[in-house]
Scaffold this active site. Structure first.
Site, PDB file in Angstrom:
ATOM      1  N   LYS A 152      30.392 -50.550 -28.119  1.00 44.30           N
ATOM      2  CA  LYS A 152      30.297 -51.420 -26.954  1.00 44.30           C
ATOM      3  C   LYS A 152      29.178 -50.931 -26.054  1.00 44.30           C
ATOM      4  O   LYS A 152      28.887 -49.737 -26.122  1.00 44.30           O
ATOM      5  CB  LYS A 152      31.610 -51.491 -26.175  1.00 44.30           C
ATOM      6  CG  LYS A 152      32.294 -50.163 -25.823  1.00 44.30           C
ATOM      7  CD  LYS A 152      31.646 -49.088 -25.033  1.00 44.30           C
ATOM      8  CE  LYS A 152      31.127 -49.306 -23.667  1.00 44.30           C
ATOM      9  NZ  LYS A 152      30.580 -48.052 -23.040  1.00 44.30           N
ATOM     10  N   TYR A 180      35.209 -52.539 -19.880  1.00 41.59           N
ATOM     11  CA  TYR A 180      36.618 -52.209 -20.133  1.00 41.59           C
ATOM     12  C   TYR A 180      37.535 -53.004 -19.195  1.00 41.59           C
ATOM     13  O   TYR A 180      38.620 -53.436 -19.589  1.00 41.59           O
ATOM     14  CB  TYR A 180      36.876 -50.715 -19.916  1.00 41.59           C
ATOM     15  CG  TYR A 180      36.249 -49.836 -20.953  1.00 41.59           C
ATOM     16  CD1 TYR A 180      36.923 -49.537 -22.136  1.00 41.59           C
ATOM     17  CD2 TYR A 180      34.984 -49.282 -20.761  1.00 41.59           C
ATOM     18  CE1 TYR A 180      36.353 -48.716 -23.093  1.00 41.59           C
ATOM     19  CE2 TYR A 180      34.401 -48.462 -21.715  1.00 41.59           C
ATOM     20  CZ  TYR A 180      35.086 -48.186 -22.871  1.00 41.59           C
ATOM     21  OH  TYR A 180      34.522 -47.371 -23.823  1.00 41.59           O
TER      22      TYR A 180
HETATM   23  P1  NAD Z   1      24.113 -40.539 -26.182  1.00 38.08           P
HETATM   24  O1  NAD Z   1      22.941 -40.659 -25.271  1.00 38.08           O
HETATM   25  O2  NAD Z   1      24.976 -39.341 -26.050  1.00 38.08           O
HETATM   26  O3  NAD Z   1      23.634 -40.651 -27.696  1.00 38.08           O
HETATM   27  C1  NAD Z   1      22.718 -41.619 -28.119  1.00 38.08           C
HETATM   28  C2  NAD Z   1      22.177 -41.271 -29.476  1.00 38.08           C
HETATM   29  O4  NAD Z   1      21.166 -42.214 -29.813  1.00 38.08           O
HETATM   30  C3  NAD Z   1      21.523 -39.884 -29.536  1.00 38.08           C
HETATM   31  O5  NAD Z   1      21.879 -39.268 -30.734  1.00 38.08           O
HETATM   32  C4  NAD Z   1      20.039 -40.193 -29.521  1.00 38.08           C
HETATM   33  O6  NAD Z   1      19.266 -39.220 -30.202  1.00 38.08           O
HETATM   34  C5  NAD Z   1      20.001 -41.524 -30.258  1.00 38.08           C
HETATM   35  N1  NAD Z   1      18.812 -42.322 -29.937  1.00 38.08           N
HETATM   36  C6  NAD Z   1      18.045 -42.956 -30.838  1.00 38.08           C
HETATM   37  N2  NAD Z   1      17.025 -43.576 -30.246  1.00 38.08           N
HETATM   38  C7  NAD Z   1      17.124 -43.327 -28.942  1.00 38.08           C
HETATM   39  C8  NAD Z   1      16.351 -43.698 -27.805  1.00 38.08           C
HETATM   40  N3  NAD Z   1      15.270 -44.489 -27.907  1.00 38.08           N
HETATM   41  N4  NAD Z   1      16.741 -43.259 -26.597  1.00 38.08           N
HETATM   42  C9  NAD Z   1      17.855 -42.512 -26.458  1.00 38.08           C
HETATM   43  N5  NAD Z   1      18.622 -42.120 -27.501  1.00 38.08           N
HETATM   44  C10 NAD Z   1      18.270 -42.530 -28.726  1.00 38.08           C
HETATM   45  O7  NAD Z   1      24.969 -41.870 -25.991  1.00 38.08           O
HETATM   46  P2  NAD Z   1      26.505 -42.087 -26.327  1.00 38.08           P
HETATM   47  O8  NAD Z   1      27.306 -41.799 -25.116  1.00 38.08           O
HETATM   48  O9  NAD Z   1      26.858 -41.429 -27.588  1.00 38.08           O
HETATM   49  O10 NAD Z   1      26.523 -43.682 -26.493  1.00 38.08           O
HETATM   50  C11 NAD Z   1      26.117 -44.332 -27.687  1.00 38.08           C
HETATM   51  C12 NAD Z   1      26.852 -45.672 -27.797  1.00 38.08           C
HETATM   52  O11 NAD Z   1      28.248 -45.427 -27.827  1.00 38.08           O
HETATM   53  C13 NAD Z   1      26.638 -46.637 -26.625  1.00 38.08           C
HETATM   54  O12 NAD Z   1      26.673 -47.944 -27.076  1.00 38.08           O
HETATM   55  C14 NAD Z   1      27.825 -46.356 -25.732  1.00 38.08           C
HETATM   56  O13 NAD Z   1      28.171 -47.431 -24.874  1.00 38.08           O
HETATM   57  C15 NAD Z   1      28.896 -46.125 -26.765  1.00 38.08           C
HETATM   58  N6  NAD Z   1      30.010 -45.295 -26.269  1.00 38.08           N
HETATM   59  C16 NAD Z   1      31.265 -45.779 -26.426  1.00 38.08           C
HETATM   60  C17 NAD Z   1      32.317 -45.061 -25.979  1.00 38.08           C
HETATM   61  C18 NAD Z   1      33.708 -45.590 -26.188  1.00 38.08           C
HETATM   62  O14 NAD Z   1      34.652 -45.038 -25.613  1.00 38.08           O
HETATM   63  N7  NAD Z   1      33.894 -46.585 -27.029  1.00 38.08           N
HETATM   64  C19 NAD Z   1      32.122 -43.851 -25.328  1.00 38.08           C
HETATM   65  C20 NAD Z   1      30.831 -43.366 -25.182  1.00 38.08           C
HETATM   66  C21 NAD Z   1      29.763 -44.102 -25.658  1.00 38.08           C
END
Ligand code: NAD
Length: 369
Positions: free
Chosen positions: A137, A223
């Protein structure tokens, strides 16, 4: 595909069926046992906070699926994950050679855990590579992108699911029951809030509009919007929203900080909601004709507390991510629809699009169905 000792199980069933003289039944039972026992392989795309903190650990306790592969742009992560989770080299991809996953029968499901702007591209590439998809999401930058993703998965005959973990969480399942079955009578009001304080955390892709599509509304407010929809069991028709003064105009220059909205549902119920990057909110409060119910805190990975006008909900917290992924794998194995398909993500994006339109116009906006 990993099977829990499939040979023995299949051999047993074959002998068992033949022993009963049920020769014609044997192949059907055999196939069923094989399908039911199979663990589907998941490849995580993007090894950031959510993959490393929640999804990979959850995949250590799943019954119907396991962590089979990874897709990362960072070679150092490829080797540390490979060592930690025993992922073979042949199941490790980067963003460029990702499409080669089409040839990898270990991978059944691709789970996209990337910045929002990359969700559409990787969903479509995964579907074209013949894989089922879970996309995090918010599903995409806007409703138009969601439609393209749904169409691509349909065309490839692959299942698409959104990472809506709370549909598998027992407190949230209980509020769905209380609200939709009107256990305390007709709903009179519903308020849902979700946010956290960005504070001194480093700016990330979440604060860049081109990558995130928006701020706290896309990230956290979704959410609260979801909760309003699944508690009522209804789809809102109109929204009126406004954005408050930003708590840090420089930090939140490209994205929204605090937004508040009102959703108008068929039958006259109006729900209120708020999202924020400068308030620690996590609530769902519902007033009905004959009682109330609430969750607070409401949307975290654990620690959810619920209460009704009759007292505390005595419901355990579970590993939400494991339940969500196991359910999707089960749906694929049993050829059943998922309760959180792409269409569910599209419905939220239509509301989010309308909230941004309402902020821009200063007026009530219709949510196109
Ligand atoms: P994060 O920033 O911790 O991780 C992002 C990942 O994408 C990293 O591994 C990064 O290297 C990679 N990436 C690739 N290209 C990139 C770019 N151009 N810029 C930045 N990063 C890049 O993010 P996250 O918190 O893991 O979130 C990722 C996804 O998961 C999002 O869609 C977020 O909304 C979702 N999420 C959902 C929940 C949930 O409870 N369902 C919780 C956290 C995150």
């Amino acid at each position: 595909m990993k099977n829990s000792n499939p040979y023995n199980r299949r051999a047993f069933l074959r002998t068992f069926s033949y022993g009963l003289g049920a020769i014609t039944l044997a192949p059907a039972i055999d196939t069923f046992a094989f399908a039911a026992d199979r663990k589907l392989g998941i490849a995580l795309v993007g090894l950031g906070g959510y993959s490393s903190g929640q999804l990979a650990p959850a995949l250590q306790s799943t019954k119907n699926c396991y962590l089979a592969g990874i897709v990362t742009g960072t070679p150092a992560k490829a080797s540390s994950w490979s060592a930690q989770y025993k992922i073979p080299q042949k199941n490790i991809y980067n963003y460029e050679n990702f499409d080669q996953i089409i040839h990898n029968s270990d991978i059944d499901i691709v789970y996209i855990v990337l910045p929002v702007s990359m969700h559409k591209e990787f969903t479509i590439r995964a579907a074209k590579a013949g894989k089922h998809v879970i996309c995090e999401k918010p599903m995409a930058l806007n409703a138009a992108e969601c439609r393209e993703m749904i169409a691509a998965c349909k065309q490839a005959n692959r299942m698409l699911s959104i990472g809506y973990r709370l549909h598998f969480e027992p407190h949230h399942i209980e509020v769905m029951r209380l609200g939709q079955k009107q256990i305390y009578g007709k709903l009179k009001s519903l308020d849902a809030t979700n946010g956290f304080t960005w504070g001194n955390n480093k700016p990330t892709w979440r604060l860049k509009k081109a990558l995130s599509g928006g701020g706290a509304l896309m990230d956290m407010g979704i959410y609260a919007i979801q909760a309003s929809r699944y508690t009522t069991g209804l789809e809102p028709l109109f929204v009126t929203a406004k954005e408050n003064q930003k708590s840090n105009p420089e930090l939140f220059a490209e994205v929204d900080d605090t937004i508040q909205w009102e959703l108008e549902f068929p039958g006259g119920l109006v729900s209120t909601g708020k999202s924020s990057y400068s308030n620690n909110w996590s609530t769902l409060q519902v007033e009905a004709e004959k009682g109330q119910f609430e969750l607070s805190p409401s949307y975290g990975y654990g620690g959810i507390n619920g209460k009704t006008s009759e007292g505390l909900m005595k419901i355990p917290n579970i590993n939400q991510q494991a339940a969500q992924m196991d359910d999707f794998a089960r749906c694929i194995l049993d050829k059943k629809a998922t309760r959180v398909p792409g269409e569910e993500g599209l419905k939220d994006m239509k509301i989010i699009d309308a909230i941004y339109r309402s902020i821009a116009s200063g007026k009530k906006e219709a949510i196109q169905i």
